[in-house]
Design an enzyme around this catalytic site. Structure first.
Site, short mmCIF file in Angstrom:
data_model
loop_
_atom_site.label_atom_id
_atom_site.label_comp_id
_atom_site.label_asym_id
_atom_site.label_seq_id
_atom_site.Cartn_x
_atom_site.Cartn_y
_atom_site.Cartn_z
N ASP A 189 17.69 37.62 34.20
CA ASP A 189 17.39 37.40 32.79
C ASP A 189 18.69 37.47 32.01
O ASP A 189 19.71 37.96 32.53
CB ASP A 189 16.41 38.47 32.28
N ASP A 244 22.63 33.38 33.18
CA ASP A 244 22.13 32.21 32.46
C ASP A 244 21.74 31.18 33.50
O ASP A 244 22.61 30.59 34.16
CB ASP A 244 23.23 31.68 31.54
N SER A 280 3.46 24.63 32.35
CA SER A 280 2.69 24.84 31.13
C SER A 280 1.61 23.78 31.07
O SER A 280 1.74 22.70 31.67
CB SER A 280 3.59 24.72 29.90
N TYR A 319 10.01 20.12 24.93
CA TYR A 319 9.28 21.08 25.77
C TYR A 319 8.31 20.35 26.69
O TYR A 319 8.24 20.64 27.89
CB TYR A 319 8.53 22.07 24.87
N LYS A 353 8.56 20.49 30.77
CA LYS A 353 7.48 21.07 31.57
C LYS A 353 6.76 20.01 32.41
O LYS A 353 6.31 20.29 33.52
CB LYS A 353 6.50 21.80 30.65
N THR A 378 3.68 37.29 24.59
CA THR A 378 5.01 36.93 25.07
C THR A 378 5.92 36.64 23.88
O THR A 378 5.45 36.30 22.79
CB THR A 378 4.97 35.67 25.97
#
Length: 264
Positions: free
Chosen positions: A36, A59, A138, A151, A155, A187
């Protein structure tokens, strides 16, 4: 599910779905390496969970960082049995709202990061005769959304990346699947949802189960796909969305029409 002696890597493991997965894996007997960028949270979780967990700041969009970290993790664990490519970021924007730098960053973290990690981890799995990779995609990778161009693209790419890996590495005993969360309420990515116009009500209206999901519910799905209980499952994208994708988008007619209208 028993993960005793299993060696796992979880990206984005310092919060949200990743943190829930780390805690569940340790509870099931695994040793876990957290990757992370949030060093404070990663160190805190590792200290809390003890010798079974270690944290690496990295990263995942930086291919050189990923290569060095995976080498260190494989040495610490003695190999890698499970990779949970979970790290991701979100940002709203249409094509005309999105500049090139934002597009590149979204693709780099949400899609290329999984590529970099998988490329480095796969040789370790092949050397040990198999393993499992689970990617956090997702429902935005299974259908389109308003103002989430970058996004959705990332995904959607991750879903098909999952299928390609599953095909290419099945002969090596490596299974690859994806979890596709809907709106998960606890989250960092969704922390702002109750501040949107209309609050959460418009979302609850469209989700058959009538609520947001929880990080632990996605982590449970990941754990199943990574476990021996899913030994004949690969190349799949499992929606964990409260039923959101199972309908056409039409309104709930029972809430709009009297019973007599439905019986005609």
């Amino acid at each position: 599910m028993d993960f005793t002696s299993k060696r796992a890597v979880v990206t984005g493991g310092a919060s949200g779905i990743g943190e829930a997965a780390v805690r569940m894996l340790v509870g099931a007997g695994a040793r876990v390496a957290i990757i992370d960028t949030n060093a404070a949270a990663g160190d805190r979780i590792a200290a809390e969970l003890g010798d079974a967990v270690s944290f690496w700041a990295c990263d995942i969009a930086d291919v050189e960082q990923v290569g060095g970290v995976v080498t260190e993790i494989a040495a610490w664990l003695g190999g890698i049995d499970l990779l949970f490519n979970n790290a991701g970021i979100g940002k709203f924007g249409t094509v005309t709202d999105t500049d090139a730098a934002t597009w590149d960053f979204m693709i780099a973290v949400n899609l290329s990061g999984a590529f970099h990690l998988s490329k480095q981890v796969l040789p370790h799995m092949r050397a040990d005769g198999g393993g499992a990779i689970v990617n956090t995609a997702s429902i935005c990778g299974l259908a389109g959304d308003y103002a989430q161009t970058a996004y959705n693209a990332a995904k959607g790419g991750l879903v098909n990346f999952t299928r390609s890996l599953a095909l290419d590495y099945a002969d090596d005993g490596i299974r690859v699947n994806a979890v596709c969360p809907g709106v998960i309420g606890d989250t960092p990515m969704t922390a702002h949802m109750d501040q949107l116009p209309g609050g959460t009500a418009p979302y609850f209206e469209r989700i058959p189960l009538g609520r947001f999901g929880r990080a632990v519910e996605v982590a449970r799905a990941m754990l199943f796909l990574a476990s021996d209980d899913a030994s004949y499952i690969t190349g799949q994208a499992l929606a964990v969305d409260g039923g959101l994708l199972c309908h056409s988008g039409l309104p709930r007619i029972r809430r709009l029409s009297p019973k007599s209208a439905l019986e005609r």
